[in-house]
Each structure stands twice: as C-alpha cells, then as structure tokens.
Enzyme design. Structure first.
Site, PDB file in Angstrom:
ATOM      1  N   ALA A  68       0.850  -1.205   0.000  1.00 31.81           N
ATOM      2  CA  ALA A  68       0.000   0.000   0.000  1.00 31.81           C
ATOM      3  C   ALA A  68       0.875   1.240   0.000  1.00 31.81           C
ATOM      4  CB  ALA A  68      -0.887   0.012   1.245  1.00 31.81           C
ATOM      5  N   THR A  70       1.506   4.143   2.164  1.00 29.09           N
ATOM      6  CA  THR A  70       1.189   4.350   3.577  1.00 29.09           C
ATOM      7  C   THR A  70       1.632   5.714   4.121  1.00 29.09           C
ATOM      8  OG1 THR A  70       3.251   3.274   4.243  1.00 29.09           O
ATOM      9  CG2 THR A  70       1.290   1.876   4.116  1.00 29.09           C
ATOM     10  N   TYR A 133      -4.954   9.696   1.739  1.00 32.92           N
ATOM     11  CA  TYR A 133      -4.606   8.322   2.163  1.00 32.92           C
ATOM     12  C   TYR A 133      -5.870   7.573   2.589  1.00 32.92           C
ATOM     13  CZ  TYR A 133      -3.035   4.502   5.163  1.00 32.92           C
ATOM     14  OH  TYR A 133      -2.872   3.262   5.747  1.00 32.92           O
ATOM     15  N   LYS A 137      -7.686   4.477   0.587  1.00 37.36           N
ATOM     16  CA  LYS A 137      -7.825   3.160   1.224  1.00 37.36           C
ATOM     17  C   LYS A 137      -9.306   2.752   1.294  1.00 37.36           C
ATOM     18  CE  LYS A 137      -5.082   0.893   3.008  1.00 37.36           C
ATOM     19  NZ  LYS A 137      -4.263  -0.242   2.476  1.00 37.36           N
TER      20      LYS A 137
HETATM   21  N1  LIG Z   1       1.644   1.735   9.001  1.00 38.06           N
HETATM   22  C1  LIG Z   1       0.533   2.007   9.676  1.00 38.06           C
HETATM   23  O1  LIG Z   1       0.558   2.688  10.707  1.00 38.06           O
HETATM   24  C2  LIG Z   1      -0.800   1.475   9.205  1.00 38.06           C
HETATM   25  C3  LIG Z   1      -1.959   1.832   9.907  1.00 38.06           C
HETATM   26  C4  LIG Z   1      -3.191   1.325   9.477  1.00 38.06           C
HETATM   27  C5  LIG Z   1      -3.247   0.495   8.374  1.00 38.06           C
HETATM   28  N2  LIG Z   1      -2.117   0.188   7.710  1.00 38.06           N
HETATM   29  C6  LIG Z   1      -2.216  -0.675   6.528  1.00 38.06           C
HETATM   30  O2  LIG Z   1      -1.524  -1.876   6.794  1.00 38.06           O
HETATM   31  C7  LIG Z   1      -0.953  -2.371   5.582  1.00 38.06           C
HETATM   32  C8  LIG Z   1       0.517  -2.654   5.791  1.00 38.06           C
HETATM   33  O3  LIG Z   1       1.162  -1.457   6.197  1.00 38.06           O
HETATM   34  P1  LIG Z   1       2.699  -1.417   6.608  1.00 38.06           P
HETATM   35  O4  LIG Z   1       2.784  -0.593   7.849  1.00 38.06           O
HETATM   36  O5  LIG Z   1       3.276  -2.785   6.563  1.00 38.06           O
HETATM   37  O6  LIG Z   1       3.250  -0.535   5.406  1.00 38.06           O
HETATM   38  P2  LIG Z   1       4.762  -0.250   4.960  1.00 38.06           P
HETATM   39  O7  LIG Z   1       5.721  -0.730   5.990  1.00 38.06           O
HETATM   40  O8  LIG Z   1       4.805   1.171   4.532  1.00 38.06           O
HETATM   41  O9  LIG Z   1       4.918  -1.172   3.672  1.00 38.06           O
HETATM   42  C9  LIG Z   1       4.187  -0.931   2.513  1.00 38.06           C
HETATM   43  C10 LIG Z   1       4.561  -1.949   1.483  1.00 38.06           C
HETATM   44  O10 LIG Z   1       3.865  -1.615   0.288  1.00 38.06           O
HETATM   45  C11 LIG Z   1       4.836  -1.467  -0.754  1.00 38.06           C
HETATM   46  N3  LIG Z   1       4.400  -0.522  -1.756  1.00 38.06           N
HETATM   47  C12 LIG Z   1       4.267   0.820  -1.639  1.00 38.06           C
HETATM   48  N4  LIG Z   1       3.858   1.347  -2.811  1.00 38.06           N
HETATM   49  C13 LIG Z   1       3.727   0.303  -3.670  1.00 38.06           C
HETATM   50  C14 LIG Z   1       3.371   0.197  -5.039  1.00 38.06           C
HETATM   51  N5  LIG Z   1       3.045   1.271  -5.766  1.00 38.06           N
HETATM   52  N6  LIG Z   1       3.360  -1.038  -5.600  1.00 38.06           N
HETATM   53  C15 LIG Z   1       3.683  -2.115  -4.898  1.00 38.06           C
HETATM   54  N7  LIG Z   1       4.068  -2.102  -3.598  1.00 38.06           N
HETATM   55  C16 LIG Z   1       4.076  -0.890  -2.999  1.00 38.06           C
HETATM   56  C17 LIG Z   1       6.109  -1.029  -0.056  1.00 38.06           C
HETATM   57  O11 LIG Z   1       7.209  -1.252  -0.916  1.00 38.06           O
HETATM   58  P3  LIG Z   1       8.603  -0.437  -0.805  1.00 38.06           P
HETATM   59  O12 LIG Z   1       9.398  -1.136   0.265  1.00 38.06           O
HETATM   60  O13 LIG Z   1       9.191  -0.578  -2.153  1.00 38.06           O
HETATM   61  O14 LIG Z   1       8.248   0.975  -0.437  1.00 38.06           O
HETATM   62  C18 LIG Z   1       6.060  -1.954   1.138  1.00 38.06           C
HETATM   63  O15 LIG Z   1       6.436  -3.262   0.788  1.00 38.06           O
HETATM   64  C19 LIG Z   1      -1.266  -1.339   4.520  1.00 38.06           C
HETATM   65  O16 LIG Z   1      -2.421  -1.720   3.819  1.00 38.06           O
HETATM   66  C20 LIG Z   1      -1.563  -0.075   5.306  1.00 38.06           C
HETATM   67  O17 LIG Z   1      -2.429   0.797   4.617  1.00 38.06           O
HETATM   68  C21 LIG Z   1      -0.887   0.642   8.105  1.00 38.06           C
END
Ligand SMILES: NC(=O)c1ccc[n+]([C@@H]2O[C@H](COP(=O)([O-])OP(=O)(O)OC[C@H]3O[C@@H](n4cnc5c(N)ncnc54)[C@H](OP(=O)(O)O)[C@@H]3O)[C@@H](O)[C@H]2O)c1
Length: 307
Positions: A68, A70, A133, A137
């Site tokens: 995503a 993020t 964002y 989502k």
């Molecule tokens: N982080 C939070 O606080 C939070 C809160 C609520 C919900 N969420 C949700 O939980 C899920 C996981 O979040 P996370 O914290 O693990 O996020 P994260 O650590 O930011 O990782 C995001 C992942 O998505 C990849 N990505 C970003 N843009 C992309 C694109 N255009 N095409 C393909 N891959 C892409 C990133 O790749 P790169 O390594 O290349 O950047 C990374 O592997 C997401 O759906 C997020 O919306 C997160």
C-alpha cells in the site's frame, strides 16, 4: 458449496518489504506455509503488467495484499500514486482473485474514519476519511469487496515493528538525540504490532485452508492489538520498555494536535472494535503494551540497531 480453490498453489504475499509483509513472510516461513513473497520492483502497482505477470506465474491459492501507499501526508502531494496503490492495484488483484476463485485478504486502515464517534468503531460505522490516504484506502475497500471475489478486508491501526521506519523506531532514534520530545496527547488509537497482526492473518489463512472459503469469512473486520492509548502514552511505554535494554528515556512532553500541525488531520479517536473478528474467527490480538514490550525487545537486541 463454495467454488473457491484453496488447496493448490502457494500463498501470494505482496508488499513483502513492508512492516506487515515482512512479518507475514517470517510467520509463513516459521509455519512451513508454501508462499511466494513479492515486492517492488517485481510487483509494482505503478506497473499493472507486473501484477498480471506475478499472478500468472505464481498461480496462488490465496492472496494477502500487504502492499500500500502508507505515507499519510505525502499522499496529498502524490495523489495519483496513492490512488494507484490503494485503490486501483487492489481492484486488479481482486479481479484476478474473482476470476480464479481464490480468496483475497486485503489490509485497510482506521484512517477511513474521521475519529468523531467517541467510542470504538464497528465495521458498519459510517466512513469519513480526512485525507487522500484514508480516501484512497476506503475506495480500495469498496473496490475489493465489489468484485465478487472471496474477499476479506482487515482494518488495522498504528502499525509498528522492530524493522522499517515507524513511530516506535522514530521515538527511539529521536530519544537518543534529544533530551526532550514533544508528543501528541489528544489522539487516541491502538498501536498494533506487525507480528501480532501477521499471526492473526496466518491463523485465518490456516482456517480457510482447513474449511475452504465460507461466506461469513467475507467482508470487513477490525484487527488491532487490545486496548488503546494516545501517541504520548505509546511513547511513554516505548521508553519504559527501552529502559529495560539500557536506553535513556527523554522527557516526553504532552502536546495537542494544534501544537503539531500536519498537512492532513488525523482522527482524534480511531479505536476499532474487534468483537467481530473474535466472534467469527475466535481471534483476539494481545494487549498493545505486551506487543510494545516484545517489539522494543526485538528492536534493541537486533545487531543493526544496537546502541
Ligand atoms: N503503518 C501504519 O501505521 C498502518 C496503519 C493502518 C493500516 N495500515 C495498513 O496496513 C498495511 C501494511 O502497512 P505497513 O505498515 O506494513 O506498510 P509499509 O511498511 O509502509 O509497507 C508498505 C509496502 O507496500 C509497498 N508498496 C508501496 N507502494 C507500492 C506500489 N506502488 N506497488 C507495490 N508495492 C508498494 C512497499 O514497498 P517499498 O518497500 O518498495 O516501499 C512496502 O512493501 C497497509 O495496507 C496499510 O495501509 C498501516
């Protein structure tokens, strides 16, 4: 009867370089679960051909989409990329899942809400995202659920882990540089450890593999650690745990949202009610304090981040 194919082919895990993706890969490895983990550039929502190619060559039995956009504030100035990653890409995955009759587990966020309810949100509560964002989502949720795929949307919140940049790591690094940190004390939510969320997801995957897809598995579920706090409370707990590993705690000064202006307003209270996840899957994640203790221990005992 359900037509979904759940026995052949590996699990496809997208966004494997992210916090949740990496935790899913680690969990899948530990469980001996056949899986394929993909990340950019091989799998890139900005390159739709890469999505089709990875799906075709993997022929997965189930997809977990942990990829995503993020970056909440940066989404405002990179709107097209945020919509591609958070709505269009997931829609493409869901269309593939529907066509192949395989389940899709998609991850969403507490930021689909505006935080004005004053009580934990349930899955059917009205969404009202405050920025690009959250809006992208939320559109991704609808896109996934409307394809007819066997799809589940797990909304989580305040994700943190020992690895990649996140609030907990930022706090530890800032605390090493400054004697005093100002942290917002009027936004409420639930810190959620990526390994705990990954473990919950992998339990759901195991259940799907055992029973086949069931209609009541579909739809939206809230999945966070238990309990709630503010960013200030979270920071305080992070340093309490870090002190056990020899870190010196800075003074953590509570401030208001107004004192810390950001391009996008955050929900004031985005607590998510997890009772549906407990009722349908028998899954309750651990308390956020327990999660913080484990993540901080991991973070501070990893060689790369040792002081
Ligand atoms: N982080 C939070 O606080 C939070 C809160 C609520 C919900 N969420 C949700 O939980 C899920 C996981 O979040 P996370 O914290 O693990 O996020 P994260 O650590 O930011 O990782 C995001 C992942 O998505 C990849 N990505 C970003 N843009 C992309 C694109 N255009 N095409 C393909 N891959 C892409 C990133 O790749 P790169 O390594 O290349 O950047 C990374 O592997 C997401 O759906 C997020 O919306 C997160």
């Amino acid at each position: 009867m359900n037509p979904e194919r759940t026995s052949a082919g590996p699990i496809l895990i997208t966004g494997a370089s992210g916090q949740l993706g990496a935790a899913l890969v680690k969990g899948a490895q530990a469980a001996g679960l056949a899986h394929r983990a993909v990340q950019r550039p091989a799998f890139d929502f900005d390159n739709p051909a890469s999505i089709a190619q990875i799906c075709a060559e993997t022929s997965p039995s189930l997809i977990i989409n942990a990829a995503a956009w993020t970056a909440v504030d940066a989404a405002e100035t990179n709107q097209d990329a945020a919509w591609r990653a958070n709505r269009d890409g997931p829609a493409t995955l869901a269309a593939y899942a529907a066509e192949q009759h395989i389940p899709l587990i998609h991850i969403s966020t507490d930021y689909v809400f505006d935080g004005s309810k004053g009580a934990p949100y349930i899955e059917s509560d009205q969404v009202a995202p405050l920025g690009v964002y959250g809006a992208s989502k939320e559109a991704g949720e609808r896109a996934v659920l409307s394809t007819g795929a066997a799809s589940m949307v797990l909304r989580t919140a305040w994700v943190f882990s020992a690895g990649r940049a996140n609030f907990a790591r930022t706090m530890i690094e800032a605390g090493r540089k400054r004697p005093e940190l100002r942290v917002v004390a009027d936004q409420r939510g639930t810190p959620t450890a990526a390994p705990d969320l990954a473990a919950a997801i992998l339990r759901i995957v195991a259940l799907i593999q055992r029973t086949g897809w069931q209609p009541h598995y579909g739809g939206i579920f809230h999945a966070t650690n238990q309990g709630a706090t503010t960013w200030h409370g979270f920071a305080t707990e992070i340093f309490a745990q870090a002190a056990r590993h020899g870190e010196t705690a800075p003074t953590i000064v509570p401030i208001t949202t107004q004192d810390w202006p950001t391009p996008v307003r955050r929900p004031a209270d985005s607590r998510l009610d997890g009772q549906k996840l407990a009722a349908v899957f028998g899954i309750t994640l651990p308390d956020w304090r327990d999660a913080t203790r484990r993540v901080i221990a991991d973070m501070l005992t990893q060689p790369a981040s040792a002081p």
